[in-house]
Design an enzyme around this catalytic site. Sequence first.
Site, PDB file in Angstrom:
ATOM      1  N   GLY A  91     -20.824 -20.674  12.227  1.00 54.23           N
ATOM      2  CA  GLY A  91     -20.777 -21.171  13.582  1.00 54.23           C
ATOM      3  C   GLY A  91     -19.409 -21.013  14.188  1.00 54.23           C
ATOM      4  N   ILE A  92     -19.183 -21.717  15.283  1.00 58.28           N
ATOM      5  CA  ILE A  92     -17.894 -21.697  15.950  1.00 58.28           C
ATOM      6  C   ILE A  92     -17.079 -22.892  15.466  1.00 58.28           C
ATOM      7  CG2 ILE A  92     -18.608 -23.103  17.932  1.00 58.28           C
ATOM      8  CD1 ILE A  92     -16.947 -21.178  19.695  1.00 58.28           C
ATOM      9  N   GLY A  93     -15.773 -22.764  15.465  1.00 56.90           N
ATOM     10  CA  GLY A  93     -14.932 -23.886  15.080  1.00 56.90           C
ATOM     11  C   GLY A  93     -13.878 -23.496  14.074  1.00 56.90           C
ATOM     12  N   ILE A 130     -13.302 -24.513  10.886  1.00 52.69           N
ATOM     13  CA  ILE A 130     -13.680 -24.220   9.501  1.00 52.69           C
ATOM     14  C   ILE A 130     -14.255 -22.813   9.363  1.00 52.69           C
ATOM     15  CG2 ILE A 130     -15.228 -24.857   7.615  1.00 52.69           C
ATOM     16  CD1 ILE A 130     -14.715 -27.783   8.332  1.00 52.69           C
ATOM     17  N   GLU A 154     -26.956 -17.508  13.954  1.00 54.54           N
ATOM     18  CA  GLU A 154     -27.371 -17.898  15.298  1.00 54.54           C
ATOM     19  C   GLU A 154     -26.286 -17.562  16.310  1.00 54.54           C
ATOM     20  OE1 GLU A 154     -26.084 -22.591  14.976  1.00 54.54           O
ATOM     21  OE2 GLU A 154     -28.072 -21.929  14.367  1.00 54.54           O
ATOM     22  N   ILE A 197     -21.171 -34.433  10.437  1.00 56.52           N
ATOM     23  CA  ILE A 197     -20.367 -35.571  10.866  1.00 56.52           C
ATOM     24  C   ILE A 197     -20.061 -36.499   9.700  1.00 56.52           C
ATOM     25  CG2 ILE A 197     -20.418 -37.672  12.289  1.00 56.52           C
ATOM     26  CD1 ILE A 197     -21.886 -35.982  14.422  1.00 56.52           C
ATOM     27  N   GLY A 200     -29.241 -25.109  14.487  1.00 53.87           N
ATOM     28  CA  GLY A 200     -29.819 -24.239  13.468  1.00 53.87           C
ATOM     29  C   GLY A 200     -29.438 -24.608  12.057  1.00 53.87           C
TER      30      GLY A 200
END
Length: 455
Positions: free
Chosen positions: A217-219, A221, A240, A315, A338
């Site tokens: 994903g984005i971010g 990490i 995704e 989270i 996703g």
Amino acid sequence: MAPKNKTPKVGTAEEAVQCIKSGDRIFVQGMAATPSLLTSAMATHGKEARLEGCEVYHLHTEGECPYVAEDCEGIFHTKSFFLGANVRKATQEGRADYVPIFLSETPLVFRKGVIPLDVAIVQVSPPDKHGFCSLGTSVDCTRAALQTARTVIAMVNKNVPRTHGDGIIHYTNLDHIVYHDTPLYTSHSKPGAASDVAIGNLIAEHLVADGATLQLGIGNIPNAVLAQLKGHKNLGIHSEMFSDGVLPLVESGVVNNSQKSLDRGKLVSTFLVGSQALYDFVDDNPVVDMRDAAYTNDPHVIKQQQKMTAINSCIEVDLTGQVVSDSIGTRIYSGVGGQLDFLRGAALSEGGRPILALPSRTNKGRSRIVPTIAEGAGVVTTRAHVNYIVTEFGIAYLHGRSLSERATALIAVAHPEDRPHLEAEAQKRGLLGKLSRRKAPVVAATAAVPEPIAA
């Protein structure tokens, strides 16, 4: 989508949105492709025409969101499949709503008629010489919305990259066209915290094999993982979404998609968010295949990729392995997305690795590995779905492990200062038993050894 025997109406945004009536169900394209000119015009029209009872559906959107403002209450009621920052406050205050749903199933609610659409509002590239436009950076459930909506309003923007795959639509499928050129929304990653870098190092070194197919994903990490993959070979992307962190690996040949079981040679995604360099890279690039979310996120598709490695964030995690990803207590923060699509698909993949990563503490110093999840929080990923949990202090492998073994492994990768409290709470719940008499098993090992890996 094939040509139709009709000609779209060309006009201003204000003229185009006049077709929206009270009670309509409206879809808005999201992420980098959010058509803000049209949504602003829609909000103004709703107030001026005194519309009532309109429902607005979308994934994460960017920019201002005027239709969730207090002066639009009663006119528009937003039901997000995934919350962005622009609708979070309104949702938490009850002026907007949230639909918990797997990203893989968002197209199906339109196609099955669970949510019948009256209007779809999108942003597309200019038509090519054959009359075909592209949805650019956001195919996801947008394609299904276009296929099922009674009326389609499109902003034609020369800055929308022409991407290959499922996002091709002939201009005659558009009912109203508004020409307006504006840059897409961009996202630039910030330098990660030391904990993010440590997590990235652990995942890259121990859990990403040569020839793996990645979902990231984005971010911070994911970017930290990607930054550590320069020495890997023959990686692929089936995700995704992806962002700028992939570009250096494509340029160096580390990501070449040559070992993928499906879509070999193709970099597959359903939406994109990043810098202008990313949008330039995907523009008319036949290596990039933008697909419907019902394909990219289908666990039955994902599991066919050998060494499918899914990397997701969350989270909080309780000591039994229950994972909270869409809420902070009772407050909805993001969405199901996703995560479970890819964790399940990767778990069923030959050599697959389903990974959940999180810093051991919040920015305020609260442990994110907790004795019990916060009151009202939603479990997105069940304890039965969890395999690898990664913090900056190590890797805990939970699949096939008992509650006692899980608690021991998770305490071992929690922040050192939080471990005594977690152990005491686990004792109270009877989660440790005789295991409490020995130290948690923390070993320097490869990912093939299903024990916690020390940082």
